[in-house]
Design a protein around this motif. Structure first.
Motif, mmCIF file in Angstrom:
data_model
loop_
_atom_site.group_PDB
_atom_site.id
_atom_site.type_symbol
_atom_site.label_atom_id
_atom_site.label_comp_id
_atom_site.label_asym_id
_atom_site.label_seq_id
_atom_site.Cartn_x
_atom_site.Cartn_y
_atom_site.Cartn_z
ATOM 1 N N ARG A 122 -10.652 -9.053 -0.787
ATOM 2 C CA ARG A 122 -12.011 -9.452 -1.155
ATOM 3 C C ARG A 122 -12.001 -10.474 -2.272
ATOM 4 N NH1 ARG A 122 -15.174 -4.052 -0.629
ATOM 5 N NH2 ARG A 122 -15.492 -4.136 1.596
ATOM 6 N N THR A 136 -5.608 -2.638 -1.157
ATOM 7 C CA THR A 136 -5.373 -3.999 -0.702
ATOM 8 C C THR A 136 -6.686 -4.687 -0.354
ATOM 9 O OG1 THR A 136 -4.946 -3.010 1.433
ATOM 10 C CG2 THR A 136 -3.053 -3.645 0.141
ATOM 11 N N LEU A 137 -7.699 -3.889 0.005
ATOM 12 C CA LEU A 137 -9.000 -4.456 0.339
ATOM 13 C C LEU A 137 -9.601 -5.183 -0.871
ATOM 14 C CD1 LEU A 137 -10.993 -4.566 2.724
ATOM 15 C CD2 LEU A 137 -12.158 -2.635 1.718
ATOM 16 N N HIS A 138 -9.359 -4.622 -2.063
ATOM 17 C CA HIS A 138 -9.884 -5.270 -3.269
ATOM 18 C C HIS A 138 -9.257 -6.655 -3.438
ATOM 19 C CE1 HIS A 138 -11.981 -1.739 -4.385
ATOM 20 N NE2 HIS A 138 -10.891 -1.014 -4.502
ATOM 21 N N GLY A 163 -3.872 3.478 -0.170
ATOM 22 C CA GLY A 163 -3.669 2.301 0.653
ATOM 23 C C GLY A 163 -4.837 1.348 0.721
ATOM 24 N N GLY A 164 -6.035 1.836 0.362
ATOM 25 C CA GLY A 164 -7.199 0.974 0.512
ATOM 26 C C GLY A 164 -7.268 -0.119 -0.531
ATOM 27 N N SER A 217 0.833 -1.191 0.000
ATOM 28 C CA SER A 217 0.000 0.000 0.000
ATOM 29 C C SER A 217 0.867 1.240 0.000
ATOM 30 C CB SER A 217 -0.905 -0.006 1.221
ATOM 31 O OG SER A 217 -0.154 -0.307 2.360
ATOM 32 N N LYS A 262 -11.767 -6.549 7.036
ATOM 33 C CA LYS A 262 -10.533 -6.673 7.796
ATOM 34 C C LYS A 262 -10.863 -6.876 9.265
ATOM 35 C CE LYS A 262 -8.953 -2.784 5.815
ATOM 36 N NZ LYS A 262 -8.057 -1.675 5.555
ATOM 37 N N MET A 263 -9.921 -7.397 10.021
ATOM 38 C CA MET A 263 -10.144 -7.561 11.461
ATOM 39 C C MET A 263 -9.584 -6.378 12.225
ATOM 40 S SD MET A 263 -9.507 -11.619 11.894
ATOM 41 C CE MET A 263 -7.875 -11.655 11.247
ATOM 42 N N VAL A 264 -8.499 -5.828 11.759
ATOM 43 C CA VAL A 264 -7.907 -4.629 12.366
ATOM 44 C C VAL A 264 -7.677 -3.620 11.245
ATOM 45 C CG1 VAL A 264 -6.811 -5.813 14.301
ATOM 46 C CG2 VAL A 264 -5.622 -5.658 12.136
ATOM 47 N N PRO A 265 -7.526 -2.328 11.619
ATOM 48 C CA PRO A 265 -7.466 -1.298 10.580
ATOM 49 C C PRO A 265 -6.403 -1.531 9.516
ATOM 50 C CG PRO A 265 -7.744 -0.269 12.703
ATOM 51 C CD PRO A 265 -7.565 -1.738 12.959
ATOM 52 N N ARG A 266 -5.213 -1.948 9.905
ATOM 53 C CA ARG A 266 -4.144 -2.058 8.919
ATOM 54 C C ARG A 266 -4.184 -3.410 8.225
ATOM 55 N NH1 ARG A 266 -1.379 2.273 6.887
ATOM 56 N NH2 ARG A 266 -2.245 3.888 8.171
ATOM 57 N N MET A 267 -4.162 -3.382 6.890
ATOM 58 C CA MET A 267 -4.203 -4.615 6.122
ATOM 59 C C MET A 267 -3.029 -5.516 6.460
ATOM 60 S SD MET A 267 -5.682 -6.459 4.029
ATOM 61 C CE MET A 267 -6.924 -5.451 3.239
ATOM 62 N N LYS A 268 -1.859 -4.919 6.604
ATOM 63 C CA LYS A 268 -0.658 -5.705 6.894
ATOM 64 C C LYS A 268 -0.857 -6.493 8.187
ATOM 65 C CE LYS A 268 4.264 -4.837 7.477
ATOM 66 N NZ LYS A 268 4.997 -5.396 6.360
ATOM 67 N N LYS A 269 -1.431 -5.829 9.180
ATOM 68 C CA LYS A 269 -1.623 -6.478 10.466
ATOM 69 C C LYS A 269 -2.706 -7.557 10.372
ATOM 70 C CE LYS A 269 -1.755 -5.074 15.254
ATOM 71 N NZ LYS A 269 -2.187 -4.011 16.169
#
Lengths: 484, 453
Positions: free
Chosen positions: A165, A160-162, A157-158, A153, A175-182
């Motif tokens: 999904r 990665t959500l695509h 940065g968003g 990202s 996501k489970m936590v705000p940061r995709m990496k996490k």
């Protein structure tokens, strides 16, 4: 379309694939099989060159990355990864036909576990490693893994959500936590943790290290490739029971485990999907145990086999301890229906997913109700939250695509002249990423006898099943590639 | 740091963009699923749907282990309640609430202790203060203050007739006859930190550091009019317009507000006894001409529509109004604006997000945190003010001997009340204040980050 960015991401994935292949070469070297080592070395070299070419082409990629790119990246990277990942089998000549190699590899990555090998024990251990480990790689998703280690990202940065999904199973992925990496890290930590526990337990139950490793990664990805011709039938009952438990565990939505880590037990037990999943498991085991009671010495043994086989089909793993093709019709029918349902959304399992099943029933109930009381307003709810109408609309689209692909694939592979039971179950087993079906593709048989055309159709089915159809359909849609 | 942002409207999403780029873990609460969806597709954040003041929603959004709550929904009451509720489940949470209703203005300080707020922000009032500052120095597009008001970064646009057009920066001193430093140039949407051989071109936006005393000299020598502003026309009686008229009451600048809603006119006339309130449509040229637009010293367009603001400003320019300020809510960084003579562009959400970014940085590292942060060029570059303390390296060395990172410029050294525009032989000492200009991607969080070694 941001081709450069897509190529760059696929390039990264190829680097990763080459790295993950290395242990296979090491095992081949230890076992004194120069052919295997050579096959790996050539494959790794090819993959690295292609990967370098892709990343080099994508070095100056634009940042723009949207849903369309997410789908295409996912579909393409799985195709490329499989097409190049099967090279060791082919170069080593242990599986002579390239289509067969591709079938085996796709079956591995998509965690299907359908094989074209009649004699698994004839394959070198170095290749068996890669065949089983591909389940683990494909189970949680390679792109998710990539997001955990590479900072993809940038400004936008968003995006990665695509990718999440497109690659993760389930009707509404978040996501489970705000940061995709996490998020990706948490998923992989849970995944690795469970796998390691499974591996240790299997080893304690008497499996040799290599077998325990292959079965642990095979269970974790809910894949189903074993290292013996009789799958798990020859191992101790303890090892079989451990595998049963872990198959069920890997069929559960991973966010449930995250909630357990957060000590939010109440939320876990309130999860409707999990409750339905458990209910179906226990009900099917009970009915099948009673139904097959006569075939085994004791009720305990009947339950043991019923539980293992239900687990293997529901979690879409595909190991076997008993040939369920010989069971009475009622049990076989239940197994066939379970093949459709699949595991929970957000797990490593395939199939329709319990969540979709529950949503479908609820939408249907609402539809009936609306016909009777046209003015009443009702909302479909899941876990106490209203479900977005968009999710329901997508679900309908998904179902149509699902049934459509089933029918067309069924028609095509019927050309090969096998029995109807065999053909239906072959399509079910590959499309839902289970592995074995009934009849000529039953637990003790394999897919070798099908024609190349049928195998290609099933390769498509496995990929479409694992990626939940859309990323694969998008690849074949004209609007995707149109520039204007 | 874990941060909750309640409300993802204009200000909310601007804050999300900036804080997400700074690498924080953001959770957004909003009522609207579509808005949440689009923000999650654009930034690496997570969204929770619901009412931000509801305990359940705050719990779900993880308020228990969150470090900071920024409540910027469009309702002041919800913002306050959200902060109070979050405090009740998490004592350590820091809270920032947007309170913009003028009715609450006089009780802002009291509310801060009453609701346990760490900070309250009022974008409209901030914008009004900013506009007032611009009116006091007509000629600059933007003024950012540093060092407790002793140093400033001003923004100028090089237009067709500018004396600075095609000038090499090394030759700048011969034209302006005072010490100034071009710290940053925006050209075609990119920020450049220039060196001495850099040649200025038409349509560049240049950001210049100067001590406050040198500003008027600079303006005079550049031939930019510095007639004092006495009569101001404000188009649109919005909240900013109200705050601005109030701010102007004791400066001797006379404000005229044009508002088309009769009820709002009545309200304003009650609240603002010193201002002239005119009922009429500011978008009508005829009406503006009948009010003799050309005779005003400044035109400020504050209607709710960006397009309308631009059109009115253009008309003002055509009528010869010397100072024009345009408020924009959406496209304030649109490159097309650079070529339009619409004067200064004011965006309240940008100022607010700078304030919040600064606050977040300051609670992150208590020692050595930035005193002021101003962002330029859509957040690609920033000017940051730091105190020099005992832990700062290279104190007392001449600047030409210090290796700073590529893309970093020391733009000002303030000692006491004196601001020095640095040259190679300048040096900084503990107790001084430094203004640094740097690309945002360098992530300068404390002063020592600027040094190469």
């Amino acid at each position: 379309m941001n081709y450069r960015m897509i190529l760059r991401i696929i390039g990264y994935i190829l680097f990763m694939e080459a790295f993950l292949m290395l242990p296979g070469a090491v095992i081949g070297w230890f076992d004194g099989e120069p052919d295997v080592v050579r096959a790996y070395m050539i494959s790794i070299a090819i993959i690295l060159v292609v990967g370098a070419l892709f990343t080099w082409t994508g070095r100056n990629a634009r940042k723009g990355f949207y849903a369309r790119e997410g789908f295409v990246t996912t579909g393409m990277s799985w195709l490329v990864m499989s097409a190049l990942g099967c090279l060791p089998f082919w170069i080593s000549r242990q599986i002579p036909s390239y289509v067969d190699c591709m079938f085996e590899m796709v079956s591995g990555f998509t965690t299907t576990g359908s094989s074209i090998l009649s004699n698994v024990e004839g394959l070198s251990r170095g290749l068996l490693y890669w065949r089983s480990f591909s389940h683990w790689v494909g189970g949680m998703g390679v792109l998710v893994f990539l997001m955990a280690i590479v900072p993809l990202s940038g400004k936008n940065g968003g995006f990665t959500l695509h990718i999440l999904r497109a690659e993760s199973p389930g009707p509404s992925v978040g996501k489970m936590v705000p940061r995709m990496k996490k998020t990706a890290l948490i998923l992989y930590l849970i995944y690795t943790g469970l796998t390691v526990i499974d591996f240790i337990l299997l080893h304690l139950a008497g499996m040799p290290v290599f077998d325990a490793f292959c079965h642990a990664v095979g269970t974790a990805g809910t894949g189903g490739f074993g290292v013996r011709n009789d799958s798990l039938a020859g191992y101790s009952p303890a090892a079989q029971t451990i595998t049963t438990v872990f198959m069920f565990l890997f069929g559960v939505n991973f966010s449930c485990y995250y909630l357990i880590l957060l000590k939010r037990f109440k939320d876990v037990f309130r999860d409707e999907e999990l409750r339905t999943y458990l209910l179906i498991i226990f009900a099917s085991i009970a009915v099948i145990s009673l139904n097959i009671r006569g075939l085994y010495g004791s009720l305990g043994e009947a339950i043991h086999h019923a539980a293992f086989q239900v687990g293997t089909v529901m979690s879409t793993t595909g190991f076997a301890t008993a040939d369920f093709d010989l069971w009475p019709a009622l049990s076989k029918s239940i197994m066939l229906i379970l093949m459709l349902g699949g595991a929970c959304a957000g797990s490593t399992g395939g199939g329709l997913k319990i969540a979709r099943f529950v949503l479908m029933l609820k939408a249907l109930r609402r539809n009936i109700h609306e016909n009777l009381h046209p003015t009443e307003v009702r909302r479909v709810k899941m876990n106490g939250q209203g479900v977005d109408e968009k999710v329901l609309a997508n679900l309908h689209g998904y179902l149509i695509a699902y049934v459509g692909i089933l029918i067309i694939s069924f028609l095509i592979i019927s050309l090969d002249g096998f029995s109807m039971e065999t053909n239906i179950s072959a399509v079910f087993a590959t499309f839902n990423n289970i592995g074995p079906g009934f009849g000529a593709v039953g637990p003790t048989m394999n897919y070798y006898a099908y024609s190349n055309l049928s195998k290609i159709v099933m390769i498509f089915n496995m990929l479409a099943g694992r990626l939940e159809i859309m990323p694969m359909l998008v690849l074949f849609s004209r609007t995707t590639w149109r520039t204007k | 740091m874990k941060i909750l942002v309640a409300g993802s409207g204009k200000v909310g999403s601007e804050i999300v963009e900036k804080l997400s780029a700074e690498g924080h873990e953001l959770t957004i609460i909003d009522n609207d699923t579509d808005v949440l969806e689009s923000i999650m597709e654009n930034y690496d954040v997570i969204g929770v749907r619901g009412n931000a003041a509801s305990l359940d929603v705050l719990e779900e959004a993880g308020a228990r282990d969150t470090d900071l709550l920024i409540a910027v929904t469009d309702m002041d009451e919800v913002n306050l309640l959200a902060c109070m509720t979050a405090r009740s489940i998490n004592e350590d949470i820091k809270t920032i609430a947007r309170i913009r209703n003028p009715d609450y203005r006089s009780q802002a300080v009291r509310m801060r202790s009453l609701f346990g707020l760490d900070m309250s922000i009022n974008p409209e009032e901030n914008a009004a203060v900013e506009i007032k500052r611009l009116l006091q120095y007509p000629g600059f597009l933007n003024i950012d203050t540093f060092a407790r008001g002793n140093a400033e970064i001003v923004t100028l646009r090089i237009d067709e007739n500018s004396q600075l057009k095609n000038v090499k920066l090394n030759d700048l001193d011969h034209i302006v006859h005072t010490t100034v430093l071009v710290a940053l140039v925006e050209r075609g949407g990119r920020c450049i930190i220039p060196d001495g051989d850099f040649v200025l071109q038409e349509n560049d936006r240049i950001h210049v550091t100067a001590s406050t005393n040198n500003l008027s000299v600079l303006l005079r020598n550049l031939g930019i009019l510095t007639r004092r502003v006495k009569d101001v026309l404000i188009a649109g009686g919005s909240t900013i317009g109200y705050y601005l008229a109030r701010e102007l009451e004791d400066t001797g600048i006379r404000a005229t507000i044009i508002e088309k809603k009769p009820s709002r006119c009545n309200e304003l006339a009650t609240l603002l006894p010193k201002a002239r309130i005119i009922l009429g449509d500011a978008s009508s040229q005829q009406f503006l001409e009948s009010e003799n637009l050309g005779s005003f010293d400044a035109l400020i367009t504050l209607t709710g529509l960006d397009e309308l603001n631009i059109v009115i400003s253009l008309f003002g320019q055509a009528c010869g109004v010397p100072t024009i300020i345009t408020k924009m809510s959406h496209a304030e960084n649109n490159r097309m604006l650079d070529s339009l003579p619409i004067g200064s562009v004011i965006s309240s959400k940008e100022m607010i997000s700078s304030t919040i970014v600064r606050y977040v940085r300051s609670i992150q590292n208590t020692k050595g945190a930035a005193l002021t942060v101003h962002m330029f060029g859509n957040g690609t570059a920033e000017a940051i003010e730091f105190d020099v303390d005992d832990e700062t390296r290279h104190c007392g060395e001449e600047l030409k001997d210090i290796h700073v990172k590529h893309g970093v410029l020391i733009a000002g050294i303030t000692r006491g009340l004196e601001t020095e525009i640095p040259s190679g032989s300048s040096r900084f000492l503990p107790g001084d204040t430094l203004v640094i200009v740097a690309g945002s991607d360098l992530k300068i969080r404390e002063l020592n980050d600027i040094f190469e070694d």
